[in-house]
Design a protein around this motif. Structure first.
Motif, PDB file in Angstrom:
ATOM      1  N   TRP A 104      35.263  39.326  33.250  1.00  0.00           N
ATOM      2  CA  TRP A 104      35.905  39.079  34.550  1.00  0.00           C
ATOM      3  C   TRP A 104      35.558  40.148  35.569  1.00  0.00           C
ATOM      4  O   TRP A 104      35.432  39.854  36.763  1.00  0.00           O
ATOM      5  N   GLN A 114      32.242  39.049  36.804  1.00  0.00           N
ATOM      6  CA  GLN A 114      32.380  37.847  37.636  1.00  0.00           C
ATOM      7  C   GLN A 114      32.886  38.227  39.034  1.00  0.00           C
ATOM      8  O   GLN A 114      32.414  37.697  40.038  1.00  0.00           O
ATOM      9  N   PHE A 115      33.858  39.142  39.073  1.00  0.00           N
ATOM     10  CA  PHE A 115      34.337  39.632  40.364  1.00  0.00           C
ATOM     11  C   PHE A 115      33.171  40.213  41.168  1.00  0.00           C
ATOM     12  O   PHE A 115      32.997  39.904  42.350  1.00  0.00           O
ATOM     13  N   SER A 143      30.991  37.725  42.671  1.00  0.00           N
ATOM     14  CA  SER A 143      31.609  37.006  43.796  1.00  0.00           C
ATOM     15  C   SER A 143      31.276  37.680  45.118  1.00  0.00           C
ATOM     16  O   SER A 143      31.286  37.035  46.171  1.00  0.00           O
ATOM     17  N   TRP A 177      41.548  37.953  40.008  1.00  0.00           N
ATOM     18  CA  TRP A 177      40.656  37.944  38.855  1.00  0.00           C
ATOM     19  C   TRP A 177      41.410  38.385  37.602  1.00  0.00           C
ATOM     20  O   TRP A 177      42.274  39.253  37.663  1.00  0.00           O
TER      21      TRP A 177
END
Length: 129
Positions: free
Chosen positions: A26, A29-30, A33, A54
Motif C-alpha cells: 500500500w 501504491q500510494f 498514485s 490508503w
C-alpha cells in the motif's frame, strides 16, 4: 519453510524482495498514485488526509510525513516508487539519495563521481575490518 536470504548480511542494505513487496504494497501504491497531477495536488493540500485514504500502517504514514526515506524502505517501500514523493516535493533523485546518506546533494554527487563508497567493510556484516 522460509527461504534462505544470505543477502540479509549486507550492512545498511534492504533488499526489495517478495517479503518487502508484500509489506510495502500500500505504501508503494500510494507513491504510484502521485503520478497523477490531481493526486499530487490533493496530497500537497492535506498530506495526512490523503495518506489516510490508503491502507498503510501508521508507521508507514509517519515515515512519509517525515520524508524518512530510509524508514520507508525498511517498511517495504521501493526506491523507484518512493522517488514519486521526491518528485512531488520538487526534489531530484540525487537530492533524495543525498538525504538518505546524510550528505548534502553536492557531497553525494562528489562521492559518486569519485567512484562511490568503498566496498571495504560494506560487503557483509561479518566481514573483518
Amino acid at each position: 519453510m522460509p527461504l534462505d536470504k544470505p543477502y540479509k548480511d549486507v550492512p545498511g542494505t534492504t533488499i526489495f524482495d517478495a517479503d518487502q513487496s508484500r509489506k510495502g504494497y500500500w505504501l508503494n501504491q500510494f507513491c504510484m498514485s502521485l503520478m497523477k497531477a490531481d493526486n499530487r495536488e490533493r496530497f500537497k493540500a492535506d498530506e495526512r488526509a490523503y495518506l489516510d485514504e490508503w491502507a498503510m500502517t501508521e508507521e508507514q504514514k509517519q515515515a512519509v510525513l517525515a520524508r524518512d526515506l530510509n524508514r520507508c524502505i525498511a517498511l517495504g517501500g521501493n526506491i523507484y516508487f518512493l522517488a514519486k514523493i521526491g518528485a512531488t516535493d520538487g526534489k531530484s533523485f540525487q537530492q533524495m539519495a543525498g538525504s538518505m546518506t546524510g550528505m548534502t546533494e553536492e557531497q553525494y554527487r562528489d562521492m559518486m563521481v569519485a567512484g562511490g563508497r568503498s566496498p571495504e567493510g560494506n560487503r557483509t556484516i561479518g566481514e573483518k575490518k
